[in-house]
Each structure stands twice: as structure tokens, then as C-alpha cells.
Write a protein that holds these residues in place. Structure first.
Motif, short mmCIF file in Angstrom:
data_model
loop_
_atom_site.label_atom_id
_atom_site.label_comp_id
_atom_site.label_asym_id
_atom_site.label_seq_id
_atom_site.Cartn_x
_atom_site.Cartn_y
_atom_site.Cartn_z
N GLN A 180 0.62 -1.41 0.04
CA GLN A 180 -0.01 -0.28 -0.67
C GLN A 180 0.61 1.78 0.11
OE1 GLN A 180 -3.26 -0.99 -0.13
NE2 GLN A 180 -3.57 1.29 -0.99
N ILE A 181 1.75 0.78 0.53
CA ILE A 181 3.51 2.31 0.38
C ILE A 181 3.57 2.83 -0.62
CG2 ILE A 181 4.75 3.31 1.62
CD1 ILE A 181 2.83 4.02 3.56
N LEU A 182 3.82 1.60 -1.20
CA LEU A 182 4.25 1.69 -2.77
C LEU A 182 3.30 2.16 -3.78
CD1 LEU A 182 6.61 -2.06 -2.94
CD2 LEU A 182 7.02 0.51 -2.62
N VAL A 183 1.82 1.43 -3.83
CA VAL A 183 0.65 2.17 -4.50
C VAL A 183 0.87 3.82 -4.10
CG1 VAL A 183 -1.06 1.82 -5.01
CG2 VAL A 183 -0.30 -0.22 -4.92
N SER A 184 1.01 3.84 -2.81
CA SER A 184 0.36 5.85 -2.41
C SER A 184 1.59 5.93 -3.21
CB SER A 184 0.47 5.50 -1.27
OG SER A 184 -0.44 5.43 -0.88
N LEU A 185 2.75 5.80 -3.09
CA LEU A 185 4.27 6.55 -3.60
C LEU A 185 3.64 6.50 -5.21
CD1 LEU A 185 6.87 5.52 -1.94
CD2 LEU A 185 5.65 7.60 -1.56
N CYS A 186 3.13 5.40 -5.82
CA CYS A 186 3.04 5.87 -7.19
C CYS A 186 2.05 6.25 -7.83
CB CYS A 186 2.43 4.67 -7.89
SG CYS A 186 4.31 3.57 -7.81
N ILE A 187 1.50 7.33 -6.78
CA ILE A 187 -0.23 7.29 -7.13
C ILE A 187 0.56 8.85 -6.81
CG2 ILE A 187 -2.79 8.31 -6.19
CD1 ILE A 187 -3.05 5.32 -5.91
N GLY A 188 1.16 9.10 -6.59
CA GLY A 188 1.67 10.49 -5.90
C GLY A 188 2.16 11.47 -7.11
N VAL A 189 3.35 9.92 -7.64
CA VAL A 189 4.67 10.48 -8.67
C VAL A 189 3.22 10.68 -9.82
CG1 VAL A 189 5.91 9.85 -9.40
CG2 VAL A 189 6.02 9.41 -7.28
N MET A 190 2.15 9.95 -9.80
CA MET A 190 1.31 9.81 -11.40
C MET A 190 1.13 11.44 -10.94
SD MET A 190 0.32 5.88 -12.76
CE MET A 190 0.01 6.08 -11.13
N MET A 191 0.33 11.50 -10.08
CA MET A 191 -0.64 12.83 -9.65
C MET A 191 -0.07 14.34 -10.32
SD MET A 191 -3.96 11.87 -9.47
CE MET A 191 -4.55 13.40 -9.25
N GLU A 243 -3.52 3.33 -11.94
CA GLU A 243 -3.03 2.72 -10.56
C GLU A 243 -4.18 1.02 -10.56
OE1 GLU A 243 -5.04 1.26 -7.47
OE2 GLU A 243 -5.56 2.55 -8.17
N GLY A 244 -5.14 0.49 -10.61
CA GLY A 244 -6.29 -0.26 -10.97
C GLY A 244 -6.19 -1.33 -11.91
N LYS A 245 -5.16 -1.27 -12.99
CA LYS A 245 -5.03 -2.34 -13.95
C LYS A 245 -3.33 -3.08 -13.58
CE LYS A 245 -9.03 -2.24 -16.03
NZ LYS A 245 -10.05 -3.30 -15.49
N PHE A 246 -2.23 -1.98 -13.07
CA PHE A 246 -0.99 -2.10 -13.81
C PHE A 246 -0.38 -2.10 -12.36
CE2 PHE A 246 -2.73 -0.67 -18.09
CZ PHE A 246 -2.40 -1.20 -18.57
N ILE A 247 -0.64 -1.27 -11.25
CA ILE A 247 0.49 -0.87 -10.52
C ILE A 247 0.09 -1.44 -9.84
CG2 ILE A 247 1.18 0.72 -8.69
CD1 ILE A 247 0.63 3.23 -10.71
N SER A 248 -1.07 -1.56 -8.71
CA SER A 248 -1.29 -2.36 -7.46
C SER A 248 -1.44 -4.22 -8.30
CB SER A 248 -3.70 -2.40 -7.26
OG SER A 248 -3.29 -0.96 -6.81
N PRO A 249 -1.70 -4.15 -9.15
CA PRO A 249 -2.06 -5.79 -9.35
C PRO A 249 -0.59 -6.24 -9.28
CG PRO A 249 -3.73 -4.97 -10.56
CD PRO A 249 -2.52 -3.81 -10.33
N GLN A 250 0.39 -6.26 -9.80
CA GLN A 250 1.67 -6.32 -9.67
C GLN A 250 2.37 -5.84 -8.71
OE1 GLN A 250 3.53 -6.96 -12.43
NE2 GLN A 250 1.95 -7.25 -13.87
N ILE A 251 1.85 -5.30 -7.77
CA ILE A 251 2.53 -4.80 -6.07
C ILE A 251 1.71 -5.17 -5.22
CG2 ILE A 251 3.00 -3.10 -4.45
CD1 ILE A 251 3.45 -1.05 -6.50
N MET A 252 1.01 -5.47 -4.90
CA MET A 252 0.46 -5.72 -3.95
C MET A 252 -0.40 -7.65 -4.69
SD MET A 252 -0.89 -3.49 -1.94
CE MET A 252 -2.09 -4.03 -1.05
N GLY A 253 -0.65 -7.91 -6.17
CA GLY A 253 -1.20 -9.56 -6.56
C GLY A 253 -2.32 -9.52 -6.05
N LYS A 254 -2.84 -10.57 -5.52
CA LYS A 254 -4.02 -10.42 -4.97
C LYS A 254 -4.10 -11.79 -3.32
CE LYS A 254 -6.28 -10.07 -8.69
NZ LYS A 254 -7.16 -9.72 -9.09
#
Length: 384
Positions: free
Chosen positions: A235-246, A309-320
Motif C-alpha cells: 500500500q505504501i508503494l502504491v500510494s507513492l506511485c499515485i502521488g508521483v503520477m498525480m 493504478e487499478g490495472k497495472f500498479i496494484s496488481p503488480q505490487i499487491m497482487g491477489k
């Protein structure tokens, strides 16, 4: 035959152990009943838990963020204690860099936005007022405006009524500030011992229980550790990616306060689903006041970021790893927020993940017992 089935049923549920379990539940209920009448005796313990809860939670989060790096340093041959101090120095350097380079710029943007935000709201309100007066909802809007006029006349009286509660609010703020200071001061010490001996802690707890259930406890502890680590780190990695992209998107479209708004989006994205909806609000207000075309560009940026985030970042980082349905997550967040406020929202998903591991293993044990019982019953019927 009836006596055999009754005996088998009792044996399936544990035999005499069932009576022992029911007695424990009864005693627990009596303890809760007594506690409701003498709860003042336990007030010091409640205060103790409230005091240590925040530093412990922060330490656990920091532990899962830093433990992979400590593990890598230990793996290449560096002493564990030395590795921990190296990570402390790196973190201290990053925090210092953040304070001296980024925080001042964010502070200036925050002050400017705080000064101009009322003007943004006023302009948006005027635009909305003019649009409603010239729309098909004009008659309904006039009736609503007349009702609001009566309410606004009572505002001075309401201010006088609630003004007396200012001291209570200040006292509560000082108390919360004290808790935060205590958490910051004690965080490094708790974190040091977690990084040093945290991997030994579950085994020490396991040894307190009877040998026949130790393997099951190890499985539960491993599952909880895996779920918490996966969620916090991911979740921390996803949040950082969202911040950079935004931030990149806001710079491209030329939105004011790009870094501040992207930082807000990054922080609030720690809370799934609800966080992004909260983060977009100030950006929407600024875009609406700026121009309709800016609003259109903001919607495009937000949509692209959410899709990535929903289609690429979260599935790669968080997975299932958590296997939690989005609707379930929303209900968990709403319930936890209603019961425990902001802290509940932040801790809702990891708490649910822990409970899911525990109850999933209990269900597994139940199925294993049921299968064993069914096999013994079938064998008995064959022998008969």
C-alpha cells in the motif's frame, strides 16, 4: 443406535472439552457483566493501552517497511545490530532531506492555498448559484434558498452556544498532541527491538501453549505476518506511485498547487477506495474555478491515474494477496470509521486481514475434524 449417534456427536464437538469451552464462555460473559459495573477500576489500564497503542502501531508499520532492507544487509554479512543502525541513519537522512528541501515548499503552497481557498469556494458558490437560477431547477432552488435564509439567521446564536466548547476542544487537542509526541519519542526504541528480535517473538508466544497446537499457531502467525507485510509494504508503494503520477499529470495540465494536491492524493490513497475520493475534492474545486477546460483536463488525468493504478500498479505490487472483494472493503471501511474514527479507517483492512487468517485456519481445523469424524463413522458402519 441413538446413544451411539449422540456419543459421536459429542465426540465430534470435543466431548468433555465442549463443556469446558462452554464454561469458559460463561465465565467470560460474567467477567464482561462485572466489568460494566466496576469499569472505573480498569480505567488506568485503559489509559495505558491508549497511550502505548499509537507508538506500537507506528512501530509495527515501520518494522514492515524496514525489515526487508535489514534482512538484505544481514544476508550480505553485516551484523544485525549494525544493519539496524545503518537503516536508522538512512531514514534520518531521508527525513532531514525531506524537512529542508520539500517541506518548506509544501508549507508555502499550503499557506497560499489556505488563504485562497475561501475565495475558490465563494467563486464556485456564485457560479453554482447563477447556474441554478437559470436552470430548470430555479423554482425549487428559490424555495430552498428561503429555507436556508431562516437557518442562517440563527448562526450567531449557534456560534455563541458552541463557543463555550472551545476550551474543551483545546484540551482535547493538547491531549492528542501529547500522545503524538510520546509516540514519536518512543518509536525508535520500540522499532529497534522489533527489528532486532521481532522474528523471535512469535516463537516465544508459541512455546507458551501446549505442544499439540504449536504447529497450528505457527501457521497462523506466519499467515498474519505475511498478510500484514504484504499489505503495508504494497500500500505504501502504491500510494507513492499515485502521488508521483498525480504530480506529473498536474504539471502537464498546469493545475495550481500541483505538489501539494499530489501529496494529499498520495497520503489519502493509503485508504483504499475512499481515499482517492477525498483527495480529488480540493483539486476539483480549484479546477472548476479556474476554467471548464481545466476541469475536463483534471478528469482525464484522474481517470488515467486510476486506470493505471487499478490495472497495472496494484496488481503488480499487491497482487491477489488479500483476496478481499472491493464491496467488502468499502463496508469494512465505513463500519470501522463509524466505530473508531480515522484510526479505525486506517487499521480496518489490516485488522480484517488478521481476523481472516485466524478464522480461515479455524475453519480449516473444523473441516479437518469433520473429515476425520466422517471417515471414522463410515469405517464404523462398514464394520457393522
Amino acid at each position: 443406535m441413538f446413544r451411539w449417534e449422540t456419543s459421536s456427536l459429542m465426540r465430534f464437538f470435543g466431548g468433555r472439552n465442549l463443556y469446558f469451552l462452554l464454561g469458559v464462555v460463561l465465565l467470560l460473559g460474567l467477567n464482561i457483566l462485572v466489568y460494566t459495573h466496576v469499569s472505573f477500576l480498569f480505567h488506568p489500564f485503559v489509559v495505558l493501552i491508549e497511550t502505548i497503542a499509537l507508538p506500537v502501531i507506528l512501530s509495527v508499520i515501520a518494522y514492515y517497511l524496514l525489515s526487508p532492507f535489514v534482512y538484505l544487509l544481514v544476508k550480505i554479512g553485516i551484523n544485525r545490530v549494525v544493519s539496524i543502525f545503518i537503516m536508522f541513519l538512512v531514514v534520518a537522512g531521508l527525513i532531514t532531506l525531506l524537512i529542508f528541501l520539500i517541506i518548506p515548499f509544501l508549507e508555502r503552497q499550503f499557506v497560499d492555498l489556505a488563504e485562497e481557498f475561501p475565495d475558490y469556494l465563494t467563486q464556485m458558490g456564485n457560479s453554482l448559484d447563477q447556474w441554478l437560477k437559470n436552470s430548470m431547477f430555479a423554482s425549487y432552488y428559490e424555495d430552498l434558498s428561503s429555507d436556508l435564509t431562516g437557518i442562517t439567521q440563527d448562526i450567531p446564536a449557534n456560534i455563541a452556544e458552541y463557543g463555550g466548547r472551545t476550551l474543551e476542544g483545546v484540551t482535547s487537542f493538547i491531549s492528542q498532541l501529547t500522545s503524538v509526541i510520546i509516540a514519536i519519542v518512543t518509536l525508535p526504541f520500540i522499532l529497534f527491538y522489533l527489528l532486532k528480535d521481532g522474528n523471535k517473538f512469535p516463537e516465544r508466544i508459541v512455546t507458551l501453549f501446549p505442544p499439540r497446537i504449536r504447529d497450528d499457531l505457527r501457521t497462523v502467525f506466519y499467515g498474519i505476518d505475511h498478510q500484514l507485510g504484504a499489505y503495508i509494504q504494497g500500500q505504501i508503494l502504491v500510494s507513492l506511485c499515485i502521488g508521483v503520477m498525480m504530480y506529473i499529470g498536474f504539471l502537464i495540465i498546469g493545475l495550481d498547487y500541483a505538489l501539494l494536491l499530489a501529496s494529499i492524493a498520495s497520503v489519502t490513497s493509503i485508504v483504499p477506495y475512499l481515499g482517492p475520493a477525498i483527495a480529488i475534492t480540493p483539486a476539483l474545486i480549484i479546477a472548476i474555478v479556474t476554467s471548464p477546460f481545466m476541469l475536463f483536463k483534471l478528469i482525464i488525468v484522474w481517470t488515467v491515474v486510476q486506470l493505471l493504478e487499478g490495472k497495472f500498479i496494484s496488481p503488480q505490487i499487491m497482487g491477489k494477496r488479500l483476496h478481499i472483494h472491493p464491496v467488502t472493503i468499502i463496508f469494512i471501511l465505513l463500519t470501522a470509521g463509524h466505530l473508531f474514527g480515522v484510526i479505525g479507517i486506517i487499521l480496518a483492512i489490516p485488522g480484517y486481514a488478521m481476523l481472516k487468517v485466524i478464522f480461515s485456519h479455524l475453519f480449516y481445523l473444523f473441516k479437518r475434524r469433520f473429515n476425520s469424524f466422517a471417515e471414522s463413522r463410515d469405517k464404523y458402519e462398514i464394520d457393522q
